[in-house]
Write a protein that holds these residues in place. Sequence first.
Motif, PDB file in Angstrom:
ATOM      1  N   SER A  82       0.841  -1.189   0.000  1.00  0.00           N
ATOM      2  CA  SER A  82       0.000   0.000   0.000  1.00  0.00           C
ATOM      3  C   SER A  82       0.876   1.238   0.000  1.00  0.00           C
ATOM      4  CB  SER A  82      -0.902   0.001   1.245  1.00  0.00           C
ATOM      5  OG  SER A  82      -0.117   0.287   2.375  1.00  0.00           O
ATOM      6  N   PRO A  83       0.282   2.415  -0.168  1.00  0.00           N
ATOM      7  CA  PRO A  83       1.058   3.649  -0.103  1.00  0.00           C
ATOM      8  C   PRO A  83       1.724   3.853   1.247  1.00  0.00           C
ATOM      9  CG  PRO A  83      -1.056   4.050  -1.154  1.00  0.00           C
ATOM     10  CD  PRO A  83      -1.094   2.651  -0.605  1.00  0.00           C
ATOM     11  N   GLU A  84       1.284   3.107   2.267  1.00  0.00           N
ATOM     12  CA  GLU A  84       1.900   3.258   3.579  1.00  0.00           C
ATOM     13  C   GLU A  84       3.258   2.599   3.653  1.00  0.00           C
ATOM     14  OE1 GLU A  84       2.259   5.135   6.705  1.00  0.00           O
ATOM     15  OE2 GLU A  84       0.330   5.226   5.720  1.00  0.00           O
ATOM     16  N   ALA A  85       3.600   1.727   2.606  1.00  0.00           N
ATOM     17  CA  ALA A  85       4.896   1.058   2.595  1.00  0.00           C
ATOM     18  C   ALA A  85       5.996   2.111   2.605  1.00  0.00           C
ATOM     19  CB  ALA A  85       5.016   0.189   1.353  1.00  0.00           C
ATOM     20  N   GLY A  86       6.967   1.925   3.443  1.00  0.00           N
ATOM     21  CA  GLY A  86       8.074   2.857   3.559  1.00  0.00           C
ATOM     22  C   GLY A  86       7.817   3.987   4.542  1.00  0.00           C
ATOM     23  N   ARG A  87       6.580   4.187   4.975  1.00  0.00           N
ATOM     24  CA  ARG A  87       6.285   5.215   5.970  1.00  0.00           C
ATOM     25  C   ARG A  87       6.411   4.623   7.359  1.00  0.00           C
ATOM     26  NH1 ARG A  87       3.437   9.799   4.249  1.00  0.00           N
ATOM     27  NH2 ARG A  87       3.044   9.860   2.028  1.00  0.00           N
ATOM     28  N   SER A  88       6.554   5.445   8.325  1.00  0.00           N
ATOM     29  CA  SER A  88       6.667   4.982   9.696  1.00  0.00           C
ATOM     30  C   SER A  88       5.283   4.688  10.248  1.00  0.00           C
ATOM     31  CB  SER A  88       7.365   6.036  10.559  1.00  0.00           C
ATOM     32  OG  SER A  88       7.266   5.700  11.922  1.00  0.00           O
ATOM     33  N   VAL A  89       5.031   3.394  10.516  1.00  0.00           N
ATOM     34  CA  VAL A  89       3.751   3.010  11.119  1.00  0.00           C
ATOM     35  C   VAL A  89       3.599   3.682  12.483  1.00  0.00           C
ATOM     36  CG1 VAL A  89       2.418   1.069  12.024  1.00  0.00           C
ATOM     37  CG2 VAL A  89       3.638   0.840   9.853  1.00  0.00           C
ATOM     38  N   ALA A  90       4.702   3.762  13.216  1.00  0.00           N
ATOM     39  CA  ALA A  90       4.647   4.369  14.545  1.00  0.00           C
ATOM     40  C   ALA A  90       4.193   5.817  14.466  1.00  0.00           C
ATOM     41  CB  ALA A  90       6.013   4.281  15.223  1.00  0.00           C
ATOM     42  N   ARG A  91       4.662   6.572  13.476  1.00  0.00           N
ATOM     43  CA  ARG A  91       4.248   7.974  13.339  1.00  0.00           C
ATOM     44  C   ARG A  91       2.755   8.080  13.068  1.00  0.00           C
ATOM     45  NH1 ARG A  91       6.856  11.416   9.062  1.00  0.00           N
ATOM     46  NH2 ARG A  91       6.650   9.519   7.856  1.00  0.00           N
ATOM     47  N   VAL A  92       2.270   7.220  12.181  1.00  0.00           N
ATOM     48  CA  VAL A  92       0.848   7.253  11.837  1.00  0.00           C
ATOM     49  C   VAL A  92      -0.011   6.914  13.048  1.00  0.00           C
ATOM     50  CG1 VAL A  92      -0.937   6.153  10.439  1.00  0.00           C
ATOM     51  CG2 VAL A  92       1.260   6.746   9.408  1.00  0.00           C
TER      52      VAL A  92
END
Length: 430
Positions: free
Chosen positions: A27-37
């Motif tokens: 998904s577009p969330e790949a590479g983003r920080s899950v913790a930040r979200v």
Amino acid sequence: MSLRTTPAQPTAPHRAALRGGADRPASPEAGRSVARVVAAISLLGMLVVGQLYVAIPLLPDIGRAWGVDQASATWATSAYAVTYAIISLFSGALARRFGTRTVLVAGVSALAVVTACVPLADSFGVGLALRAGQGLFAGVYVPLVYAYLNTHIPASKLPTALTIVSACMAGTIVAGQVESQLLAAAVGWRGTFWVTAPLLLAGAQVLRRVLAPADPARAKGGADTGAAGGAASRAARGATRRMWLRLLPLYVVGITCSSTMTAIYTSVQLYGPASLVGDGQAMLTLRATAIPALVLGVLLSPLLGRIPARPRGAGAFAVAAAGICGAGLFGGTAAGLAGALFVFMLGLAAIGPAVVQEIGALSGAAHGVMATALYGFTLNIGGGVGAQVPLAFGEVRGVGLFMSALLAGCVVLLVATGRRRRRRTAYVTD
């Protein structure tokens, strides 16, 4: 050939649904920080949902400012809750039209503006209208963030993410009132709203930065024509009907859970031990016993996340039922209530994430937002119904035993519907 001795080999989409999205594409969330979200959604959610509860400690001040008695001032909470529940039903349509991130950022930004206007109200009618306006813009938040998490967060991290967010939302029943009391003591009741407004506005900008800019692309096939197209359309409608039927038990357990939470706390407020009734500080301390249970639920989430969502939810309901039963049996003392409510909130910490994850697995990307929005609506309806339950019993004991029986029924419902679903999967034919 019917596979009756070994489980059927489901297709990839079926495997994803059964495991709560384990095979979902990147998904577009790949590479983003899950913790930040998760941190952004959780902390901002405490401010958004907490606006429902901040008015409770402020009732005397609000009543004086708006020229009504304290009992009438309670409508400041109800006005928020009603519009909050109604708008949640439309959050799915808004997200499909404008995008989840856009609706969330716009909703929280508008909430900030209305929040800043609440202290300017000089009459009861204007004050209620502004509180209703707060609920109108806040109502999109919970269903959309749950749908966003189900869609964007990797399946291996989803149970923990949902548990953290759910615990923060549930904790607002305490945190919202604590925030209100502390701010009112420092800056007055009007300052409580004026301090919160810029925090909401800043939170909206944080969401804009950390959330994916668009929902995942969905496959768009050409329109079928003729008999084949008609058959495909009928099959799709049939599949959609079956999906909603499978979701119905989850809505039933959701409304039971939220009504139980409101019912037990309301009954304690009205009919609890003499050491609690009429003592706001003691009552707030009792409510604060929920916080350690919610924190423990978050710490246990990586371990509990290994259990499939439906049996995990059934086990959590069993724990919650035991806690509420304890409130009925040992609710004559503050210590007995504190222990019982701790057990109840420990179960509650695991119920929300399990139910939301199961809703996401059953509804899929096409219906996920609407399915989650309906769940949010049932939670608000349950909260309203639960507030009336204590009036039928006139004591904590009756409320505790009655609601524990309903929660036990939820365990049976989840187990029974889960078994039927597994049997249908096991008898898939080649």
